[in-house]
Design an enzyme around this catalytic site. Structure first.
Site, PDB file in Angstrom:
ATOM      1  N   ARG A   1      43.145  53.173 -42.191  1.00 21.26           N
ATOM      2  CA  ARG A   1      42.883  53.388 -40.759  1.00 21.26           C
ATOM      3  C   ARG A   1      43.913  54.307 -40.134  1.00 21.26           C
ATOM      4  NH1 ARG A   1      45.394  48.290 -37.829  1.00 21.26           N
ATOM      5  NH2 ARG A   1      46.949  47.749 -39.370  1.00 21.26           N
TER       6      ARG A   1
ATOM      7  N   LYS B   1      47.413  55.719 -36.126  1.00 26.40           N
ATOM      8  CA  LYS B   1      47.094  54.461 -36.793  1.00 26.40           C
ATOM      9  C   LYS B   1      46.043  53.721 -35.973  1.00 26.40           C
ATOM     10  CE  LYS B   1      49.328  50.570 -39.116  1.00 26.40           C
ATOM     11  NZ  LYS B   1      50.617  49.922 -39.444  1.00 26.40           N
TER      12      LYS B   1
ATOM     13  N   GLY C   1      38.503  50.614 -39.802  1.00 31.94           N
ATOM     14  CA  GLY C   1      39.401  51.730 -39.534  1.00 31.94           C
ATOM     15  C   GLY C   1      40.107  51.666 -38.196  1.00 31.94           C
TER      16      GLY C   1
ATOM     17  N   ASP D   1      53.322  48.903 -51.229  1.00 32.08           N
ATOM     18  CA  ASP D   1      52.721  49.978 -50.435  1.00 32.08           C
ATOM     19  C   ASP D   1      53.295  50.032 -49.028  1.00 32.08           C
ATOM     20  OD1 ASP D   1      51.054  47.460 -50.439  1.00 32.08           O
ATOM     21  OD2 ASP D   1      50.131  48.465 -48.733  1.00 32.08           O
TER      22      ASP D   1
END
EC number: 2.7.7.-
Length: 484
Positions: free
Chosen positions: A84, A103, A116, A244
């Site tokens: 997103r 974002k 998203g 991540d």
């Protein structure tokens, strides 16, 4: 904004080009003048609002979502990516370039059944914590703005969509290297291409050969250790330390259910999706090393294993030394000769003894450390003592502390320095929640006031004293959701 597009131009195949899904009827909810100056912006205007809301193209922007993978709660997820977040490129500023990312700007090929979008709640929290950490002198990505709308989105309940405009020196994560090592799309050549790009952009002094690669990984180990030492010293729990969410620059990155400690608890869990406490506050140093080990595994095709292991073996040293520097400053004790392992161990015991007392006596983390700014270090009768239930335990610790401290000749100067390292104000979760509730009711003033407060966390700001109080009953130990 003036952009360059080095990532987009040089790393074809490392992203997907996308088109933002704009926010209808956007409005500014928050704006950071500090962050705006980094990319040469001044006052927000309607043209910029429409551009950052994804409603009209910004000249020079490329609009792409990066692909990466990562270990989430210990398990490998083979493809993640920006689900997103849409990066516009690297914006030029007075002192360098910053990635600009939207974002919550809509779906990408990596949205994984998501919409998203980001909800206003999470956008406001990310904005506040990014700016709060920066002003606490902790490495972090920055937040330029929050843009709200009346677009409904569903999480646990119906909420409204928003965009956080994030600035980062780099969006390259540990997970980028994992993806191009472990996935079918990856290869040794792509790993090397990614690492060479990383060095050229962020470590230009390092050579693009084995010596440079080893020096780079040593730097990543050290920077990660130092970052986590900062978190432990200030009482910050990230909440989702997946690989991540780990920046290769050692910046705090990708905020979700974070928290600053209220009552000091080593095992405090701020994320309700983490019932076993993998990412509990006290687990963060160990998780940092575990994540670096996952990064090292991904680098084996291009860096010798022995060199990677040697670098990993320095992590604990970097962590402890950085932590000692920060905590000695908080306590006001100097590093005296002889320096070395015995002195370090003694100081770690002194520091650990105090945090154990804080936990046993259920003391507020931030307020207790701030008391050192009013402490007379030469007095046998500490003003701290009244905060403790275990008076005998405190007296024993305080005697050891005074022996280590020695006589202080300039008490006022000593106190002033303590006030510059022990913040009076942090972003307590209940304060963020109050600002969010006000925004939901159409009132952005509490958010603006909280943001301004957090730009001066070490100043007394007597008119803002209420922000330093322990949370009300409803706001104690808030555990946040990953949904955003």
């Amino acid at each position: 904004m003036k952009f360059k597009q080095d990532y987009f131009d040089q790393l074809s195949g490392f992203y997907s080009q996308v088109t933002p899904q704009g926010l209808p009827r956007p409005q500014w909810l928050a704006w950071s003048e500090d962050a705006a100056a980094l990319i040469g912006l001044k006052q927000p205007d309607d043209e910029l609002l429409q551009g950052l809301a994804g409603n009209q193209a910004i000249p020079g922007a490329s609009y792409y979502a990066q692909v990466y993978s990562g270990h989430q709660f210990g398990g490998y997820s083979p493809q993640l990516g920006d689900g997103r977040s849409i990066i516009l490129g690297e914006a030029e500023g007075p002192q360098g370039y910053w990635d600009v990312a939207l974002k919550g700007a809509g779906m990408t090929p990596y949205s994984r059944h998501g919409d998203g979008r980001a909800v206003m709640r999470s956008a406001v929290r990310e904005f506040l914590v990014s700016e709060a950490l920066h002003h606490l002198n902790i490495p972090t990505t920055r937040a330029l703005a929050v843009i709200g709308s009346d677009l409904p989105v569903w999480r646990e309940t119906q909420e409204t969509a928003a965009i956080t405009v994030r600035l980062a020196k780099s969006h390259i994560r540990f997970g980028h290297f994992e993806f191009f090592c472990h996935s079918e799309q990856g290869s040794k050549d792509k790993l090397k291409q990614l690492l060479d790009f990383t060095l050229s952009q962020h470590y230009p002094e390092l050579s693009r050969d084995q010596a440079g690669y080893i020096a780079w990984f040593n730097r990543v180990v050290a920077d990660t250790a130092k970052l986590i030492a900062h978190w432990q010293a200030v009482g910050f729990a990230h909440g989702v330390m997946n690989t991540d969410n780990m920046s290769i620059l050692g910046d705090s990155f990708d905020f979700g259910p974070f928290a600053f400690l209220d009552t000091f608890e080593e095992d405090f869990i701020c994320n309700h999706s983490d019932p076993n406490g993998r990412y509990a506050f006290g687990q963060q140093p160990g998780v940092g090393l575990w994540n670096l080990q996952r990064l090292a595994q991904a680098l084996v095709p291009i860096i010798a294993s022995d060199d990677l292991i040697a670098a990993l073996n320095t992590y604990q040293h970097h962590l402890v030394q950085a932590y000692l520097v920060l905590m000695r400053d908080k306590l006001g004790i100097k590093l005296v000769e002889p320096a070395g392992s015995e002195r370090d161990e003694a100081d770690l015991q002194l520091i650990g003894g105090f945090t154990l007392l804080m936990e046993a006596n259920r003391l507020d983390h931030t307020n207790t450390w701030r008391r050192f700014a009013q402490l007379d270090p030469n007095s046998q009768h500490s003003s701290l003592r009244d905060d403790f239930i275990d008076l005998a335990g405190f007296d024993t610790w305080y005697q050891a502390y005074q022996e280590r401290l020695g006589q202080v000749s300039d008490v006022a100067g000593w106190q002033a320095v303590r006030a510059q390292v022990n913040p009076k104000y942090v972003l307590r979760n209940y304060l963020a929640q109050e600002a969010i509730i006000a925004c939901e009711e159409g009132n952005t003033q509490p958010l603006a006031e909280l943001h301004q407060l957090l730009t001066r966390p070490f100043d007394e700001q007597p008119e803002k004293e209420a922000y330093a109080k322990r949370p009300p009953e409803w706001g104690q130990g808030l555990i946040m959701s990953c949904s955003s």
